[in-house]
Enzyme design. Structure first.
Site, PDB file in Angstrom:
ATOM      1  N   ARG A 232       0.835  -1.204   0.000  1.00 23.81           N
ATOM      2  CA  ARG A 232       0.000   0.000   0.000  1.00 23.81           C
ATOM      3  C   ARG A 232       0.868   1.252   0.000  1.00 23.81           C
ATOM      4  O   ARG A 232       0.567   2.242  -0.696  1.00 23.81           O
ATOM      5  CB  ARG A 232      -0.937  -0.009   1.209  1.00 23.81           C
ATOM      6  CG  ARG A 232      -2.088  -0.996   1.080  1.00 23.81           C
ATOM      7  CD  ARG A 232      -3.118  -0.819   2.173  1.00 23.81           C
ATOM      8  NE  ARG A 232      -2.679  -1.308   3.460  1.00 23.81           N
ATOM      9  CZ  ARG A 232      -3.030  -2.477   3.987  1.00 23.81           C
ATOM     10  NH1 ARG A 232      -3.817  -3.301   3.300  1.00 23.81           N
ATOM     11  NH2 ARG A 232      -2.617  -2.837   5.186  1.00 23.81           N
ATOM     12  N   PHE A 248     -11.707  -6.160  -5.330  1.00 25.77           N
ATOM     13  CA  PHE A 248     -11.649  -6.914  -4.083  1.00 25.77           C
ATOM     14  C   PHE A 248     -11.117  -5.984  -2.987  1.00 25.77           C
ATOM     15  O   PHE A 248     -10.190  -6.302  -2.253  1.00 25.77           O
ATOM     16  CB  PHE A 248     -10.754  -8.153  -4.210  1.00 25.77           C
ATOM     17  CG  PHE A 248     -11.101  -9.052  -5.357  1.00 25.77           C
ATOM     18  CD1 PHE A 248     -12.144  -9.961  -5.261  1.00 25.77           C
ATOM     19  CD2 PHE A 248     -10.386  -8.985  -6.547  1.00 25.77           C
ATOM     20  CE1 PHE A 248     -12.456 -10.806  -6.323  1.00 25.77           C
ATOM     21  CE2 PHE A 248     -10.687  -9.815  -7.614  1.00 25.77           C
ATOM     22  CZ  PHE A 248     -11.732 -10.732  -7.511  1.00 25.77           C
ATOM     23  N   ASP A 270     -16.178  -4.250  -4.421  1.00 26.21           N
ATOM     24  CA  ASP A 270     -16.194  -5.463  -3.609  1.00 26.21           C
ATOM     25  C   ASP A 270     -17.617  -6.022  -3.600  1.00 26.21           C
ATOM     26  O   ASP A 270     -18.593  -5.264  -3.705  1.00 26.21           O
ATOM     27  CB  ASP A 270     -15.741  -5.161  -2.176  1.00 26.21           C
ATOM     28  CG  ASP A 270     -15.292  -6.406  -1.426  1.00 26.21           C
ATOM     29  OD1 ASP A 270     -14.063  -6.635  -1.333  1.00 26.21           O
ATOM     30  OD2 ASP A 270     -16.156  -7.156  -0.937  1.00 26.21           O
ATOM     31  N   ASP A 316      -6.654  -7.843  -5.797  1.00 29.80           N
ATOM     32  CA  ASP A 316      -6.204  -8.505  -4.565  1.00 29.80           C
ATOM     33  C   ASP A 316      -7.305  -9.444  -4.071  1.00 29.80           C
ATOM     34  O   ASP A 316      -7.943  -9.197  -3.042  1.00 29.80           O
ATOM     35  CB  ASP A 316      -5.868  -7.460  -3.499  1.00 29.80           C
ATOM     36  CG  ASP A 316      -5.259  -8.073  -2.252  1.00 29.80           C
ATOM     37  OD1 ASP A 316      -4.729  -9.196  -2.338  1.00 29.80           O
ATOM     38  OD2 ASP A 316      -5.315  -7.423  -1.185  1.00 29.80           O
ATOM     39  N   CYS A 356      -2.879 -14.738  -2.498  1.00 30.93           N
ATOM     40  CA  CYS A 356      -2.557 -15.097  -1.112  1.00 30.93           C
ATOM     41  C   CYS A 356      -2.803 -16.584  -0.867  1.00 30.93           C
ATOM     42  O   CYS A 356      -2.892 -17.018   0.281  1.00 30.93           O
ATOM     43  CB  CYS A 356      -3.360 -14.251  -0.122  1.00 30.93           C
ATOM     44  SG  CYS A 356      -5.152 -14.435  -0.249  1.00 30.93           S
TER      45      CYS A 356
END
Length: 412
Positions: A232, A248, A270, A316, A356
């Protein structure tokens, strides 16, 4: 009658199977076990056991488990007794010292937020502790850590002293997966508060000068995705005056970073209504309402309907696979997502894309994104490779802990 000391079970390995443990890997797989030496009852999941090599060398204490990971090792071989509260306190202090050494704002810094304990990376397989201001949020991912709850809470209080006001347990969903029969019996909640008074679990914290309201009980994970801190900051420093789509978005971490960095217009996208409401709230309290747009919707549907994306896009997504059996399906999902985004990027667009999923390693993720670029028919250059920050360390000898990977792509 005098008390009889019960010796915890001893786990003896096959010859040569201690090598990975001596290199720092914390897991004993079931196939590595030669025999289980039992003084009384066989160990239940989560009980302490002591591990020995085939030659009788003590390798350490760990939690007995179920499935392929039979033992999660937590100490070295020099410790003779089962870990006590003082041992937990020392481990938590060591983890805090690591963060201090890495220059991460820790205790004494009002509104600081960081991961205090990162499982295997801090020698505590199955345990996560995030600190938000003076609130510690704990997740126990194994039954062993669940059984050690009292020692964990006391150890955290001893280390932080007056810098800790409350402890929240955010483990209910994790425990219900470990023990489906406990469904509904365990609930998330505040388990300790200084003085015993009722208080809200919502904490106001700061990251890179941006203010967030973190709700561990109402939000995902522990309330915020701390593992993207460094990424970030990089977006904040490089976005310039370009519009951004943060897909997301959750509660708007990348969105607020882009806004603080000077982006004239940021879309937070989102599927979760509460997440978009939180992103809008964060834009409001930081003074960015006029430049922020929250959109609730499915990301793939949004990508299909839009003709040209903004010049900077962040993808993400949540983990597409949490087990090896789902890895192929996850790879196909990452490929479709990235191919669609790359196809819709403008000339000289910049795509930040992440995974992730622990079972999708760095090489496989990069290969998948390259395949997506070929499918889209665009020319793509990899500008940077990204990972997780210093408060999410990986222990040498345990590469599986390197779960977060990301790429910054230039699309021509």
């Amino acid at each position: 009658m005098p008390e009889i000391d019960i010796v915890p079970p001893h786990v003896h390995l096959h010859p040569g199977r201690e090598k990975g443990l001596l290199r720092g890997h914390p897991w004993v797989f079931s196939g590595a076990i030669h025999k289980l030496e039992i003084d009384a009852e066989p160990p239940a999941p989560g009980d302490w056991v002591k591990v020995f090599s085939a030659e009788g060398q003590p390798l350490g204490w760990g939690h007995w488990g179920e499935g392929s990971i039979a033992v999660r090792l937590l100490t070295d071989g020099q410790r003779t007794q089962v870990p006590d509260t003082l041992w937990w306190q020392q481990r938590f202090q060591d983890a805090l010292d690591v963060r201090d050494a890495a220059g991460i704002g820790t205790s004494g810094h009002e509104g600081a937020c960081f991961r205090w304990v990162h499982g295997e990376g801090d020698g505590l397989s199955g345990l996560v502790v995030d600190l938000y201001g003076k609130m510690a949020v704990v997740q126990t991912h194994t039954l062993g850590m669940h059984k050690a709850w009292q020692d964990i809470a006391e150890g955290l209080r001893r280390v932080m002293g007056d810098e800790l006001d409350c402890i929240v347990n955010k483990s209910a969903s994790l425990l219900s997966k470990l023990r489906p029969e406990w469904q509904g019996e365990s609930v998330d909640g505040m388990v300790w508060s200084r003085g015993g008074e009722d208080r809200s679990a919502v904490q106001r914290v700061f990251e890179h000068g941006i203010q967030y309201e973190v709700d561990p009980l109402g939000g995902q994970k522990t309330g915020f995705f701390l593992d993207q801190r460094d990424n970030r900051k990089l977006l904040m420093e490089t976005v310039g005056d370009r519009p951004v789509l943060n897909a997301f978005s959750y509660t708007g971490g990348f969105s607020l970073a882009a806004l603080r960095g000077g982006s004239p217009h940021v879309i937070s996208l989102d599927a979760s209504g509460p997440a978009i409401a939180a992103a809008n709230r964060h834009a409001e309290i930081n003074g960015y309402t006029d430049r922020h747009e929250g959109v609730q919707g499915d990301v793939m549907a949004y990508l299909r309907q839009i003709e040209v994306l903004p010049p900077v896009v962040v993808l993400d997504p949540p983990a597409y696979a949490k087990s090896r059996s789902n890895r192929h399906k996850a790879v196909q999902g990452y490929k479709r997502l990235n191919a669609m985004a790359i196809k819709k990027m403008p000339e000289h667009g910049i795509l930040w894309t992440f995974s992730c999923s622990q079972v999708v390693d760095t090489a496989l993720f990069e290969d998948t994104v390259v395949a997506a670029a070929l499918t889209s028919g665009r020319t793509v250059r990899i500008l940077r490779r990204l990972g997780q920050p210093a408060d999410h360390p990986t222990k040498a000898g345990h590469p599986e802990a390197q779960y977060l990977k990301g790429l910054i792509l230039h699309v021509h």
